[in-house]
Scaffold this motif. Structure first.
Motif, PDB file in Angstrom:
ATOM      1  N   PRO A   5      13.086   0.260  -5.830  1.00 33.86           N
ATOM      2  CA  PRO A   5      12.780  -1.173  -5.941  1.00 33.86           C
ATOM      3  C   PRO A   5      11.767  -1.622  -4.897  1.00 33.86           C
ATOM      4  CG  PRO A   5      15.144  -0.786  -6.031  1.00 33.86           C
ATOM      5  CD  PRO A   5      14.517   0.511  -5.636  1.00 33.86           C
ATOM      6  N   ALA A   6      10.851  -2.478  -5.299  1.00 29.83           N
ATOM      7  CA  ALA A   6       9.872  -3.019  -4.361  1.00 29.83           C
ATOM      8  C   ALA A   6      10.569  -3.911  -3.341  1.00 29.83           C
ATOM      9  CB  ALA A   6       8.799  -3.802  -5.113  1.00 29.83           C
ATOM     10  N   ALA A   7       9.973  -4.011  -2.157  1.00 32.04           N
ATOM     11  CA  ALA A   7      10.505  -4.871  -1.093  1.00 32.04           C
ATOM     12  C   ALA A   7       9.322  -5.487  -0.362  1.00 32.04           C
ATOM     13  CB  ALA A   7      11.389  -4.070  -0.145  1.00 32.04           C
ATOM     14  N   ARG A   8       8.555  -6.282  -1.093  1.00 33.65           N
ATOM     15  CA  ARG A   8       7.324  -6.828  -0.506  1.00 33.65           C
ATOM     16  C   ARG A   8       7.580  -7.973   0.453  1.00 33.65           C
ATOM     17  NH1 ARG A   8       5.815  -6.299  -6.099  1.00 33.65           N
ATOM     18  NH2 ARG A   8       4.671  -4.345  -6.408  1.00 33.65           N
ATOM     19  N   LYS A   9       8.690  -8.676   0.290  1.00 30.79           N
ATOM     20  CA  LYS A   9       9.011  -9.728   1.251  1.00 30.79           C
ATOM     21  C   LYS A   9       9.312  -9.093   2.606  1.00 30.79           C
ATOM     22  CE  LYS A   9      10.816 -13.071  -2.081  1.00 30.79           C
ATOM     23  NZ  LYS A   9      11.988 -13.896  -2.494  1.00 30.79           N
ATOM     24  N   GLY A  46       7.657  -2.529   3.686  1.00 32.33           N
ATOM     25  CA  GLY A  46       6.321  -2.754   3.162  1.00 32.33           C
ATOM     26  C   GLY A  46       6.054  -2.486   1.701  1.00 32.33           C
ATOM     27  N   SER A  47       6.832  -1.622   1.060  1.00 30.01           N
ATOM     28  CA  SER A  47       6.607  -1.238  -0.337  1.00 30.01           C
ATOM     29  C   SER A  47       5.314  -0.446  -0.524  1.00 30.01           C
ATOM     30  CB  SER A  47       6.573  -2.457  -1.269  1.00 30.01           C
ATOM     31  OG  SER A  47       7.840  -3.028  -1.390  1.00 30.01           O
ATOM     32  N   SER A  48       5.192   0.182  -1.683  1.00 31.06           N
ATOM     33  CA  SER A  48       3.973   0.916  -2.030  1.00 31.06           C
ATOM     34  C   SER A  48       3.365   0.321  -3.292  1.00 31.06           C
ATOM     35  CB  SER A  48       4.277   2.401  -2.256  1.00 31.06           C
ATOM     36  OG  SER A  48       4.816   2.620  -3.546  1.00 31.06           O
ATOM     37  N   ASN A 107      13.961  -0.967   2.250  1.00 29.02           N
ATOM     38  CA  ASN A 107      14.713   0.043   1.519  1.00 29.02           C
ATOM     39  C   ASN A 107      15.129   1.130   2.490  1.00 29.02           C
ATOM     40  OD1 ASN A 107      15.374  -0.173  -1.278  1.00 29.02           O
ATOM     41  ND2 ASN A 107      13.207  -0.236  -1.763  1.00 29.02           N
ATOM     42  N   ARG A 108      16.118   1.918   2.083  1.00 25.03           N
ATOM     43  CA  ARG A 108      16.544   3.034   2.925  1.00 25.03           C
ATOM     44  C   ARG A 108      16.415   4.327   2.134  1.00 25.03           C
ATOM     45  NH1 ARG A 108      21.748   1.254   6.538  1.00 25.03           N
ATOM     46  NH2 ARG A 108      21.484   3.389   7.286  1.00 25.03           N
ATOM     47  N   LEU A 123       0.842  -1.201   0.000  1.00 26.09           N
ATOM     48  CA  LEU A 123       0.000   0.000   0.000  1.00 26.09           C
ATOM     49  C   LEU A 123       0.875   1.249   0.000  1.00 26.09           C
ATOM     50  CD1 LEU A 123      -2.744   1.305   0.013  1.00 26.09           C
ATOM     51  CD2 LEU A 123      -2.832   1.022   2.513  1.00 26.09           C
ATOM     52  N   VAL A 124       1.565   1.513   1.099  1.00 28.49           N
ATOM     53  CA  VAL A 124       2.543   2.613   1.155  1.00 28.49           C
ATOM     54  C   VAL A 124       3.753   2.146   1.951  1.00 28.49           C
ATOM     55  CG1 VAL A 124       0.863   4.487   0.945  1.00 28.49           C
ATOM     56  CG2 VAL A 124       1.466   3.636   3.223  1.00 28.49           C
ATOM     57  N   TRP A 125       4.915   2.687   1.613  1.00 29.05           N
ATOM     58  CA  TRP A 125       6.104   2.469   2.430  1.00 29.05           C
ATOM     59  C   TRP A 125       5.847   3.009   3.833  1.00 29.05           C
ATOM     60  CZ3 TRP A 125      10.077  -0.404   0.723  1.00 29.05           C
ATOM     61  CH2 TRP A 125      10.284  -0.526  -0.655  1.00 29.05           C
ATOM     62  N   GLN A 126       6.510   2.430   4.831  1.00 28.71           N
ATOM     63  CA  GLN A 126       6.280   2.834   6.215  1.00 28.71           C
ATOM     64  C   GLN A 126       7.591   3.097   6.934  1.00 28.71           C
ATOM     65  OE1 GLN A 126       3.473  -0.147   7.890  1.00 28.71           O
ATOM     66  NE2 GLN A 126       2.879  -0.473   5.742  1.00 28.71           N
ATOM     67  N   PHE A 127       7.643   4.232   7.645  1.00 37.01           N
ATOM     68  CA  PHE A 127       8.823   4.618   8.414  1.00 37.01           C
ATOM     69  C   PHE A 127       9.079   3.629   9.549  1.00 37.01           C
ATOM     70  CE2 PHE A 127       7.575   9.103   7.164  1.00 37.01           C
ATOM     71  CZ  PHE A 127       8.688   9.366   6.392  1.00 37.01           C
ATOM     72  N   THR A 128      10.364   3.286   9.763  1.00 31.57           N
ATOM     73  CA  THR A 128      10.755   2.569  10.981  1.00 31.57           C
ATOM     74  C   THR A 128      11.988   3.263  11.569  1.00 31.57           C
ATOM     75  OG1 THR A 128      12.068   0.895   9.764  1.00 31.57           O
ATOM     76  CG2 THR A 128       9.743   0.381  10.186  1.00 31.57           C
ATOM     77  N   ASP A 129      13.116   2.563  11.654  1.00 32.50           N
ATOM     78  CA  ASP A 129      14.307   3.113  12.314  1.00 32.50           C
ATOM     79  C   ASP A 129      15.057   4.091  11.418  1.00 32.50           C
ATOM     80  OD1 ASP A 129      14.396   1.575  14.854  1.00 32.50           O
ATOM     81  OD2 ASP A 129      14.552  -0.136  13.494  1.00 32.50           O
ATOM     82  N   SER A 130      15.695   5.064  12.042  1.00 31.10           N
ATOM     83  CA  SER A 130      16.556   5.986  11.304  1.00 31.10           C
ATOM     84  C   SER A 130      18.005   5.768  11.712  1.00 31.10           C
ATOM     85  CB  SER A 130      16.144   7.438  11.571  1.00 31.10           C
ATOM     86  OG  SER A 130      16.275   7.757  12.945  1.00 31.10           O
TER      87      SER A 130
END
Length: 206
Positions: free
Chosen positions: A153-157, A129-131, A162-163, A109-116
């Motif tokens: 690039p998608a990262a659905r797994k 999560g990918s978008s 991604n960073r 759905l949308v990428w989601q923020f986690t750690d910085s």
């Protein structure tokens, strides 16, 4: 709240103050990392660590996707490959894509923020999560969407991420990037802690 630099702040909302009629259940996007953190803090919560996000989306079975180990397009939004981001579906539109813990919309759905992360020269944030937006270079070349393309690039797994290089709040906002809030359990250990923390002889914690 009004940002220091309002460029693209909540660009999908009316006057950047409230959702358009009918969009009340759309994901909140067009916010920076710091704005997402401020909202979570206002709500008495915080952004998830990457390992917390992964556990909530994956469960304890080590799934590749929230629903299992096979990619199933019916369980997340159809990706868009055009020149603009397709309309975002409402949150919760794909209940069959939920995780063992009932987490919805973790993937696609949308990428989601986690750690910085911060070093001497750069700042970045880990996205999960990918978008649903996966554009291609053009109609003739390449003819089909690539595994990794010019955009992101998608990262659905669930083991992938991604960073995003952080530059300025006005540049960090995007129509494909959102967040979810988490709260610490009142009886849980103080964060940050790790799923695989164990106690060894001599009370050595690893």
């Amino acid at each position: 709240y009004r940002p220091r630099d309002g460029y693209h702040f909540l660009a999908h909302w009316l006057n950047s103050t409230h959702p358009r009629p009918g969009d009340e259940r759309k994901p909140v996007v067009w916010v920076s990392l710091e704005e997402a953190r401020k909202y979570c803090a206002w709500a008495g919560k915080r952004l998830p660590h990457a390992y917390e996000w992964q556990l909530a989306a994956q469960g304890t079975e080590g799934r590749t996707y929230p629903w299992g180990d096979e990619l199933d397009q019916s369980r997340f939004p159809q990706p868009g490959h055009g020149r603009s981001v397709p309309p975002l579906p409402d949150v919760g539109s794909f209940p069959e894509g939920g995780s063992p813990f009932g987490i919805l919309d973790a993937v696609g759905l949308v990428w989601q923020f986690t750690d910085s992360f911060v070093d001497d020269h750069t700042r970045s944030v880990l996205l999960k999560g990918s978008s649903l937006y996966s554009p291609v270079v053009g109609g003739d070349f390449p003819a089909l969407p690539q595994v990794g393309n010019w955009y992101f690039p998608a990262a659905r797994k669930l083991t992938q991420h991604n960073r995003l290089l952080l530059m300025d709040e006005s540049f960090d906002r995007a129509a494909t990037l959102g967040f979810r809030c988490v709260a610490d359990h009142p009886d849980g250990a103080a964060a940050p802690y790790h799923l695989h923390s164990v106690v060894l002889p001599g009370d050595l914690h690893v």
